[in-house]
Design a protein around this motif. Structure first.
Motif, PDB file in Angstrom:
ATOM      1  N   ARG A 146       7.695  -3.048  -2.122  1.00  0.00           N
ATOM      2  CA  ARG A 146       7.932  -2.911  -0.692  1.00  0.00           C
ATOM      3  C   ARG A 146       9.339  -2.438  -0.368  1.00  0.00           C
ATOM      4  NH1 ARG A 146       5.888  -8.662   1.267  1.00  0.00           N
ATOM      5  NH2 ARG A 146       6.762  -9.209  -0.746  1.00  0.00           N
ATOM      6  N   GLY A 147      10.073  -1.942  -1.379  1.00  0.00           N
ATOM      7  CA  GLY A 147      11.342  -1.295  -1.075  1.00  0.00           C
ATOM      8  C   GLY A 147      12.560  -2.153  -1.312  1.00  0.00           C
ATOM      9  N   ARG A 148      13.713  -1.509  -1.053  1.00  0.00           N
ATOM     10  CA  ARG A 148      14.999  -2.175  -1.231  1.00  0.00           C
ATOM     11  C   ARG A 148      15.825  -1.998   0.031  1.00  0.00           C
ATOM     12  NH1 ARG A 148      17.946  -0.669  -5.943  1.00  0.00           N
ATOM     13  NH2 ARG A 148      16.003  -0.156  -7.012  1.00  0.00           N
ATOM     14  N   ALA A 149      16.835  -2.827   0.183  1.00  0.00           N
ATOM     15  CA  ALA A 149      17.698  -2.742   1.368  1.00  0.00           C
ATOM     16  C   ALA A 149      19.027  -3.408   1.073  1.00  0.00           C
ATOM     17  CB  ALA A 149      17.031  -3.405   2.571  1.00  0.00           C
ATOM     18  N   THR A 150      20.021  -3.069   1.879  1.00  0.00           N
ATOM     19  CA  THR A 150      21.327  -3.721   1.838  1.00  0.00           C
ATOM     20  C   THR A 150      21.562  -4.401   3.173  1.00  0.00           C
ATOM     21  OG1 THR A 150      22.224  -2.059   0.328  1.00  0.00           O
ATOM     22  CG2 THR A 150      23.812  -3.380   1.571  1.00  0.00           C
ATOM     23  N   VAL A 151      21.951  -5.654   3.129  1.00  0.00           N
ATOM     24  CA  VAL A 151      22.236  -6.414   4.345  1.00  0.00           C
ATOM     25  C   VAL A 151      23.705  -6.827   4.335  1.00  0.00           C
ATOM     26  CG1 VAL A 151      21.722  -8.480   5.687  1.00  0.00           C
ATOM     27  CG2 VAL A 151      19.872  -7.276   4.517  1.00  0.00           C
ATOM     28  N   GLY A 182      16.031 -10.569   4.833  1.00  0.00           N
ATOM     29  CA  GLY A 182      15.385  -9.727   3.835  1.00  0.00           C
ATOM     30  C   GLY A 182      13.969 -10.180   3.547  1.00  0.00           C
ATOM     31  N   ILE A 183      13.754 -11.507   3.500  1.00  0.00           N
ATOM     32  CA  ILE A 183      12.411 -12.046   3.260  1.00  0.00           C
ATOM     33  C   ILE A 183      11.489 -11.687   4.413  1.00  0.00           C
ATOM     34  CG2 ILE A 183      11.061 -14.167   3.020  1.00  0.00           C
ATOM     35  CD1 ILE A 183      13.508 -15.401   1.608  1.00  0.00           C
ATOM     36  N   ASN A 188      11.994  -6.472  -1.401  1.00  0.00           N
ATOM     37  CA  ASN A 188      11.898  -7.059  -2.737  1.00  0.00           C
ATOM     38  C   ASN A 188      13.169  -6.915  -3.567  1.00  0.00           C
ATOM     39  OD1 ASN A 188       9.283  -8.226  -2.951  1.00  0.00           O
ATOM     40  ND2 ASN A 188       8.430  -6.186  -2.867  1.00  0.00           N
ATOM     41  N   ILE A 189      13.944  -5.856  -3.313  1.00  0.00           N
ATOM     42  CA  ILE A 189      15.215  -5.669  -4.001  1.00  0.00           C
ATOM     43  C   ILE A 189      16.301  -5.652  -2.928  1.00  0.00           C
ATOM     44  CG2 ILE A 189      16.598  -4.181  -5.483  1.00  0.00           C
ATOM     45  CD1 ILE A 189      14.025  -3.131  -6.686  1.00  0.00           C
ATOM     46  N   LEU A 190      17.186  -6.630  -2.951  1.00  0.00           N
ATOM     47  CA  LEU A 190      18.128  -6.821  -1.856  1.00  0.00           C
ATOM     48  C   LEU A 190      19.563  -6.902  -2.369  1.00  0.00           C
ATOM     49  CD1 LEU A 190      18.476  -7.500   1.238  1.00  0.00           C
ATOM     50  CD2 LEU A 190      18.437  -9.909   0.539  1.00  0.00           C
ATOM     51  N   GLU A 191      20.454  -6.212  -1.669  1.00  0.00           N
ATOM     52  CA  GLU A 191      21.890  -6.365  -1.897  1.00  0.00           C
ATOM     53  C   GLU A 191      22.486  -6.994  -0.648  1.00  0.00           C
ATOM     54  OE1 GLU A 191      25.862  -3.935  -3.356  1.00  0.00           O
ATOM     55  OE2 GLU A 191      24.249  -2.820  -2.379  1.00  0.00           O
ATOM     56  N   VAL A 192      23.159  -8.123  -0.823  1.00  0.00           N
ATOM     57  CA  VAL A 192      23.783  -8.834   0.291  1.00  0.00           C
ATOM     58  C   VAL A 192      25.289  -8.657   0.179  1.00  0.00           C
ATOM     59  CG1 VAL A 192      24.065 -11.055   1.443  1.00  0.00           C
ATOM     60  CG2 VAL A 192      21.911 -10.522   0.301  1.00  0.00           C
ATOM     61  N   MET A 193      25.907  -8.145   1.244  1.00  0.00           N
ATOM     62  CA  MET A 193      27.338  -7.846   1.222  1.00  0.00           C
ATOM     63  C   MET A 193      28.050  -8.615   2.318  1.00  0.00           C
ATOM     64  SD  MET A 193      27.305  -3.740   0.442  1.00  0.00           S
ATOM     65  CE  MET A 193      28.923  -3.816  -0.347  1.00  0.00           C
ATOM     66  N   GLY A 194      29.163  -9.273   1.955  1.00  0.00           N
ATOM     67  CA  GLY A 194      29.945 -10.022   2.919  1.00  0.00           C
ATOM     68  C   GLY A 194      31.419  -9.962   2.591  1.00  0.00           C
ATOM     69  N   ASP A 195      32.270 -10.281   3.572  1.00  0.00           N
ATOM     70  CA  ASP A 195      33.718 -10.168   3.379  1.00  0.00           C
ATOM     71  C   ASP A 195      34.400 -11.503   3.091  1.00  0.00           C
ATOM     72  OD1 ASP A 195      33.997 -11.374   5.955  1.00  0.00           O
ATOM     73  OD2 ASP A 195      33.760  -9.410   6.871  1.00  0.00           O
ATOM     74  N   SER A 196      33.589 -12.526   2.750  1.00  0.00           N
ATOM     75  CA  SER A 196      34.149 -13.809   2.319  1.00  0.00           C
ATOM     76  C   SER A 196      34.020 -13.903   0.799  1.00  0.00           C
ATOM     77  CB  SER A 196      33.420 -14.977   2.987  1.00  0.00           C
ATOM     78  OG  SER A 196      33.836 -16.206   2.420  1.00  0.00           O
ATOM     79  N   LYS A 197      35.134 -13.723   0.077  1.00  0.00           N
ATOM     80  CA  LYS A 197      35.087 -13.728  -1.381  1.00  0.00           C
ATOM     81  C   LYS A 197      34.544 -15.046  -1.919  1.00  0.00           C
ATOM     82  CE  LYS A 197      38.552 -10.362  -2.898  1.00  0.00           C
ATOM     83  NZ  LYS A 197      39.823 -10.169  -3.641  1.00  0.00           N
ATOM     84  N   THR A 198      34.954 -16.145  -1.305  1.00  0.00           N
ATOM     85  CA  THR A 198      34.544 -17.456  -1.798  1.00  0.00           C
ATOM     86  C   THR A 198      33.039 -17.637  -1.697  1.00  0.00           C
ATOM     87  OG1 THR A 198      36.661 -18.406  -1.123  1.00  0.00           O
ATOM     88  CG2 THR A 198      34.863 -19.938  -1.521  1.00  0.00           C
TER      89      THR A 198
END
Length: 287
Positions: A146-151, A182-183, A188-198
């Motif tokens: 069902r594809g991939r995405a970046t959030v 994403g769910i 099905n293939i997800l990249e999660v990006m955020g600016d909190s390193k911790t």
């Protein structure tokens, strides 16, 4: 993994968190009658007793034992496969809804929790049947396509008007919402990006998180199995401007929305004001 954590009393109940000096109040958030330890969460709380009753699993309370390991092994030695599947899903949903109450202020009745357990088990059975059907028709390669995405995610925090204690917790909760999004979109293939390193490092780690946001991180980790692949990546705040602006404007307006294939007018206007302000700053003559 959930059963393993319960058996070793590794779940962050309020009694365990008090030992770690994370909280002071240990009262059960559901009934506010007794201290919240593993025994109370899964056996003694009135809401939980209702759950087991609605699932026709009241017999698990007959083996009432404050030693959680003995309680679990006794049940696993007595129940059949169907009962144990219901039991494990029941434990999972009881803990999940406890966290919803603590972090999202969503109170759910025992009857509704039991209904969700039944629905989830039915979905598992339906998924198994779908896989078998695809395999028999030589189309098994189409399963989970069902594809991939970046959030991208970010959080804005208001100290005076928030149910969340600090910006650190707000960032973790935003990460959890990104995974849930994403769910809900069927990715099905997800990249999660955020600016909190911790927060990103904690999501990347496979070790048990015992920090103040440990329960949220464990919720994020538990949802990884809903994907074929999940990656968590750090992105500098300057490159996360859209997510940052959405979070800031959502906090101001009290609305919830996200960016998908377009920029909401509210966010576009905010970005234009921001860019205009930066241009004026650079055009200002030196003092």
């Amino acid at each position: 993994m959930m059963i393993w954590r319960i058996s070793w009393n590794f779940i962050p109940s309020f009694c365990n968190l008090k030992i770690k000096r994370v909280v002071v109040n240990t009262q059960c958030p559901r009934c506010d009658c007794e201290e919240e330890n593993s025994y109370h969460i899964f056996q003694q709380c009135p809401t939980v007793i209702e759950v087991w009753s609605k699932l026709n699993m009241s017999w698990v309370l007959n083996q009432s034992n404050k030693n959680i390991w003995s309680w679990l092994t006794g049940i696993f030695g007595q129940g059949n496969d169907e009962q144990l599947r219901i039991f494990c899903c029941g434990l999972w949903f009881i803990w999940f809804n406890r966290n919803q109450l603590v972090y999202e202020k969503k109170k759910v009745s025992g009857t509704e929790i039991a209904r969700k357990v039944r629905r989830y088990i039915l979905e598992l059975e339906a998924t198994k049947e779908d896989k078998l059907t695809l395999h028999s028709s030589d189309k098994c390669h189409q399963v989970f396509k069902r594809g991939r995405a970046t959030v991208h995610f970010d959080a804005a925090f208001d100290l005076h008007h928030s149910n969340i204690e600090d910006p650190f917790t707000a960032e973790a909760y935003a990460g959890l919402q990104a995974v849930k999004l994403g769910i809900s979109l069927g990715i099905n293939i997800l990249e999660v990006m955020g600016d909190s390193k911790t927060v990103i490092k904690k999501c990347q780690s496979s070790s048990i998180d015992r920090s103040v946001i440990g329960a949220i991180i464990r919720d994020i980790q538990s949802k990884k199995r809903r994907y074929q692949k999940v990656e968590f990546s750090f992105i500098p705040k300057v490159n996360n401007i859209y997510a940052h602006t959405i979070a800031t404007e959502a906090l101001k307006s009290g609305e919830s929305f996200y960016l998908e294939r377009g920029i909401p007018e509210l966010v576009q206007n905010a970005l234009e004001r921001r860019n205009l302000g930066e241009e004026r700053l650079w055009q200002r003559p030196p003092d």
